[in-house]
Design a protein around this motif. Structure first.
Motif, PDB file in Angstrom:
ATOM      1  N   UNK A 116      -6.132  -1.141  -4.601  1.00  0.00           N
ATOM      2  CA  UNK A 116      -6.771   0.132  -4.244  1.00  0.00           C
ATOM      3  C   UNK A 116      -8.209  -0.084  -3.757  1.00  0.00           C
ATOM      4  N   UNK A 159      -9.297  -2.647  -1.963  1.00  0.00           N
ATOM      5  CA  UNK A 159      -9.175  -3.023  -0.550  1.00  0.00           C
ATOM      6  C   UNK A 159      -8.863  -1.796   0.308  1.00  0.00           C
ATOM      7  N   UNK A 171      -9.748   1.276  -0.217  1.00  0.00           N
ATOM      8  CA  UNK A 171     -10.941   2.103  -0.035  1.00  0.00           C
ATOM      9  C   UNK A 171     -11.876   1.460   0.988  1.00  0.00           C
ATOM     10  N   UNK A 172     -12.002   0.125   0.906  1.00  0.00           N
ATOM     11  CA  UNK A 172     -12.867  -0.587   1.851  1.00  0.00           C
ATOM     12  C   UNK A 172     -12.363  -0.372   3.278  1.00  0.00           C
ATOM     13  N   UNK A 173     -11.055  -0.210   3.412  1.00  0.00           N
ATOM     14  CA  UNK A 173     -10.467   0.018   4.737  1.00  0.00           C
ATOM     15  C   UNK A 173     -10.284   1.499   5.038  1.00  0.00           C
ATOM     16  N   UNK A 174     -10.728   2.327   4.156  1.00  0.00           N
ATOM     17  CA  UNK A 174     -10.596   3.776   4.258  1.00  0.00           C
ATOM     18  C   UNK A 174      -9.166   4.199   4.573  1.00  0.00           C
ATOM     19  N   UNK A 175      -8.219   3.587   3.872  1.00  0.00           N
ATOM     20  CA  UNK A 175      -6.817   3.981   4.048  1.00  0.00           C
ATOM     21  C   UNK A 175      -6.542   5.302   3.362  1.00  0.00           C
ATOM     22  N   UNK A 176      -5.631   6.049   3.941  1.00  0.00           N
ATOM     23  CA  UNK A 176      -5.077   7.178   3.204  1.00  0.00           C
ATOM     24  C   UNK A 176      -4.111   6.585   2.186  1.00  0.00           C
ATOM     25  N   UNK A 177      -4.241   7.008   0.929  1.00  0.00           N
ATOM     26  CA  UNK A 177      -3.351   6.475  -0.104  1.00  0.00           C
ATOM     27  C   UNK A 177      -1.917   6.894   0.223  1.00  0.00           C
TER      28      UNK A 177
END
Ligand code: SF4
Ligand code: SF4
Ligand code: SF4
Lengths: 258, 348
Positions: free
Chosen positions: A174, A176, A178-184
């Motif tokens: 999780x 990583x 956030x660092x990549x600003x992924x949508x969960x």
């Protein structure tokens, strides 16, 4: 004197060694600083001592155990290279099925029955005890993932060359994400092994639209109970939850216990 | 300070013009239900409509997830040369909601305090911000009004409020804002301040979630409940994944590391986001961890937002009520619920 480095492989696809060979830009510079004494994919030699032994693959048979202990006895620093060596990988799924059933499924009943009575083939049955390296010997560092992350390999090598401790923070995937600003992926109604899995992979699977399957193994502080509850809330039935845990973590205590 | 009235279309055209000449970031839809501040161009789809707060707040453009701080090299005589990597390029962040504006306002305080953070300030001083008011709560997790950030406009160079009739009230707040709006042909608005008040009073009441106690009291309650079963209650479901820190507009902790090159004489110093919910955050040399338990970490996080930082900076709560932590926590552990539980616990 240049440090002596060796690579060995057990049950694996050797993809991790290939992933390392892919660090072309810097690999030649590293090779100038070390002495490569064994490398299955590249040369064939043996040395009495290794400063660093990289070991790929999981441990299945009695002779694997012997060979691994022998390497450990000669190595100052032992690195588990990739998911097979660190956590047993997908092949550990076979731990949950009787050997004869597995064999019959792959080669058919007739072949199974034939080898079952042939002492020359009895070694085959022990492949049902897939273990990571640290079930047999002490491991000094883990390079996780299927395959390993080249940046982590470089971090480890540079640290060892400089005499510092490599550091891999025990953070969930999780982080990583956030660092990549992924949508969960939970936003899409999917479930994910990320919250209990060692990060550091740059959340590559989620970045590409998939979920985390947990190839890097379970975190030491993993809240498995809460994770199973979360999966249940998402209407995943217990059989599927077990299957998710056993995909990459089957040889870990957690995968066995779920 | 001056006011204009403009139509939606005029504002969108203006943003597009700015995006053609500058590096401009705007919340863009991404995935099934999320938004990201993304670099946009003159042809991009610009919509000021309702959006839930972006996955990570716009402060990512001032403190990126990973950044190089400096490059160093030691020559044969042992002399070390250090080259800082300051980013002074100009950027515009548009469509910033009040919670995030307040977040940036607080970050300005945090990073200016003590030894001012040259890296943050280099970016901040070269950043223009176009704010946008919320007239309805973004979703059921917002509690911006409860922590006094709903009407925060400070830090914006231009602040836009939708007003009655569908037009947009444009408030030019700084010199930089004047530069951004130079040459626009919108209608000047004499009664801008009154119209802004009109929009504020027309908002639903209560606006989003509200606490059963006032802010100053909450600080005291959180502090007083240092030992409380509430700290154990929510962390039962916690993964210590740090998401609540990493998505928070006022969490500023980072980790610094040196990456030496193979020559062992040169390398880079980098920093990357860190967070107090992560298990090794409070681990020191020798291996001692000051907060090994998730409950202790969560208590620390909540105290940072409601007691420690408010005491130190005297600018109210260091939580802006954006709701990101509760929304994005895979277990939906929500700081609003934790604080509400503490208030109720205290009242018992
Ligand atoms: S997608 Fe998976 S790894 Fe990423 S934040 Fe969600 S749960 Fe964590
Ligand atoms: S986001 Fe949720 S699960 Fe992750 S550390 Fe925060 S409270 Fe725990
Ligand atoms: S603590 Fe949660 S609600 Fe408060 S500002 Fe941070 S992310 Fe937003």
């Amino acid at each position: 004197m240049k440090p002596k480095i060796a690579f060995f492989d057990f049950a694996s696809c050797e993809g991790c060694q290939l992933a390392i060979l892919n660090c072309e830009d810097i690999l030649l510079d590293i090779l100038n600083l070390v002495e490569l004494v064994e490398f299955r994919e590249a040369l064939s030699e043996t040395a009495p001592r290794y400063d660093v032994a990289f070991i790929e693959g999981s441990i299945h048979r009695d002779e694997d155990i012997e060979r691994l202990r022998n390497i450990r006895a000669r190595a100052t620093y032992l690195v588990a290279l990739g998911a097979c060596a660190c956590n047993g990988n997908v092949q550990a799924r076979s731990n949950f099925v009787a050997p004869a059933v597995n064999y019959g499924e792959v080669y058919g009943d007739e072949a199974r029955n034939r080898v079952q009575v042939d002492p020359d083939h009895w070694g085959l049955w022990s492949h049902t005890r897939v273990r990571p390296l640290d079930a047999v010997v002490k491991v000094d560092a883990y390079l996780r993932g299927c395959p390993v992350v080249p940046q982590e390999f470089l971090h480890l090598v540079k640290s060892l060359l400089q005499g510092t401790q490599p550091f891999f923070p025990p953070n969930a995937v999780c982080v990583d994400c956030k660092m990549n600003e992924n949508e969960c992926v939970l936003e899409r109604g999917l479930t994910c092994m990320g919250p209990v899995t060692w990060g550091g992979c740059n959340s590559i699977c989620v970045n590409k639209g998939y979920v985390c399957d947990g190839c890097r193994g379970t975190l030491p502080h993993a809240n498995v109970e809460a994770h199973i509850e979360l999966m249940r809330e998402h209407k995943i039935d217990d059989r599927d939850i077990r299957s998710r845990y056993r995909l990459f973590m089957g040889a870990e205590p957690i995968g066995r216990g779920v | 300070m001056s006011y204009y009235l403009a139509t939606q279309k005029e504002i969108v055209d203006w943003i597009r013009r700015l995006a053609a000449e500058n590096r401009l970031y705007f919340p863009e839809k991404h995935g099934a239900a999320s938004y990201r501040f993304t670099r946009v161009g003159p042809g991009s789809d610009i919509q000021f409509d309702h959006y839930t707060p972006t996955v990570v707040p716009p402060v990512k453009l001032l403190v990126p997830a990973r950044e190089e701080l400096l490059h160093f090299r030691t020559d044969a005589d042992g002399k070390t040369e250090v080259q800082p990597s300051l980013d002074t390029s100009f950027r515009i962040i548009a469509g910033v909601r009040s919670c995030d504006l307040k977040g940036i306002f607080l970050m300005d305080l945090f990073f200016r305090e003590g030894v001012p953070d040259a890296y943050y300030l280099a970016r901040r001083e070269n950043t223009a911000i176009i704010g946008y008011a919320c007239n309805t709560p973004c979703d059921e997790r917002a509690f911006c009004a409860a922590v006094d950030s709903l009407d925060h406009t400070e830090g914006a160079d231009v602040y836009i409020t939708p007003v009655k009739g569908g037009d947009l009230l444009v408030e030019v707040k700084t010199k930089l804002g004047e530069k951004l709006t130079d040459g626009v042909d919108w209608k000047p608005c004499e009664d801008g301040a009154a119209r802004r008040i009109g929009a504020v009073t027309a908002r639903p009441e209560p606006f989003g979630r509200t606490f059963p106690a006032a802010l100053p009291e909450i600080s005291k309650i959180v502090e007083k409940n240092y030992e409380s079963p509430v700290w154990d209650k929510h962390v039962k479901r916690c993964f210590s994944c740090g998401t609540c820190n990493l998505v928070c507009p006022t969490c500023y902790c980072f980790d610094v590391a040196d990456d030496l090159h193979l020559d062992v004489a040169s390398g880079n110093r980098t920093r990357s986001w860190d967070g107090c919910m992560l298990p090794h955050f409070a681990e020191v040399g020798g291996g001692h961890n000051f907060r090994p338990e998730p409950a202790a970490r969560q208590r620390h996080r909540v105290n940072r937002k409601f007691t420690y930082l408010p005491e130190k900076f005297e600018h109210g709560a260091a939580c802006v009520g954006c709701g990101r932590c509760g929304r994005q926590c895979t277990s939906h552990i929500d700081i609003f619920d934790i604080v509400t539980d503490l208030i109720q616990e205290g009242a018992r």
